[in-house]
Write an enzyme that holds these catalytic residues in place. Structure first.
Site, PDB file in Angstrom:
ATOM      1  N   CYS A   1      43.991  39.118  44.757  1.00  0.00           N
ATOM      2  CA  CYS A   1      44.548  37.360  44.885  1.00  0.00           C
ATOM      3  C   CYS A   1      46.071  37.142  44.402  1.00  0.00           C
ATOM      4  CB  CYS A   1      43.281  37.071  43.980  1.00  0.00           C
ATOM      5  SG  CYS A   1      41.414  37.450  43.194  1.00  0.00           S
TER       6      CYS A   1
ATOM      7  N   CYS B   1      43.297  39.623  38.652  1.00  0.00           N
ATOM      8  CA  CYS B   1      42.923  40.793  40.526  1.00  0.00           C
ATOM      9  C   CYS B   1      44.137  40.901  41.089  1.00  0.00           C
ATOM     10  CB  CYS B   1      41.796  39.438  40.955  1.00  0.00           C
ATOM     11  SG  CYS B   1      42.017  40.230  42.410  1.00  0.00           S
TER      12      CYS B   1
END
Length: 121
Positions: free
Chosen positions: A33, A30
């Site tokens: 993230c 991600c």
């Protein structure tokens, strides 16, 4: 204090303690993230009185399902074992610091009163 890796085995104990706990649900693939990770880590080093934990949603799929994580990163805040914040999306440093201050400033007696009132209905 550096962030802690949270798993199904230590999650309940970690959030159940008195005080403030910030949880970052994330995954290695991600991009947002990965962008949020250094901000979260920096905050964990600056606020040693708060527990900062990370849940790898790929490794801890049961835990992610239990908390209905559908978008990552998702940040959750627990205070004295009660979830007081849960929202997906990466935060900037200033936003995270505002959230930290907000968690510190919470009137937990009021929060408990609101929960009791909600549960009556």
């Amino acid at each position: 204090m550096a962030t802690q890796e949270l798993t199904e085995q230590n999650f309940a104990e970690t959030i159940g303690n008195d005080g403030i706990t910030f949880i970052d649900f994330w995954a290695a693939w991600c991009g947002p993230c990965r962008a949020f990770a250094p901000i979260f880590e920096k905050a964990s080093n600056e606020h040693s009185d708060i527990v900062f934990g990370k849940v790898d949603t790929e490794a801890e799929q049961q835990l992610a399902a239990e908390f209905r994580i559908t978008s990552i990163p998702t940040l959750m805040v627990f205070r004295d074992g009660i979830m007081v914040y849960a929202q997906p999306g990466a935060l900037g440093s200033e936003q995270l610091n505002q959230l930290i201050q907000g968690a510190r400033d919470l009137d937990m007696d009021d929060v408990l009163r609101q929960i009791a009132d909600r549960d009556k209905n």
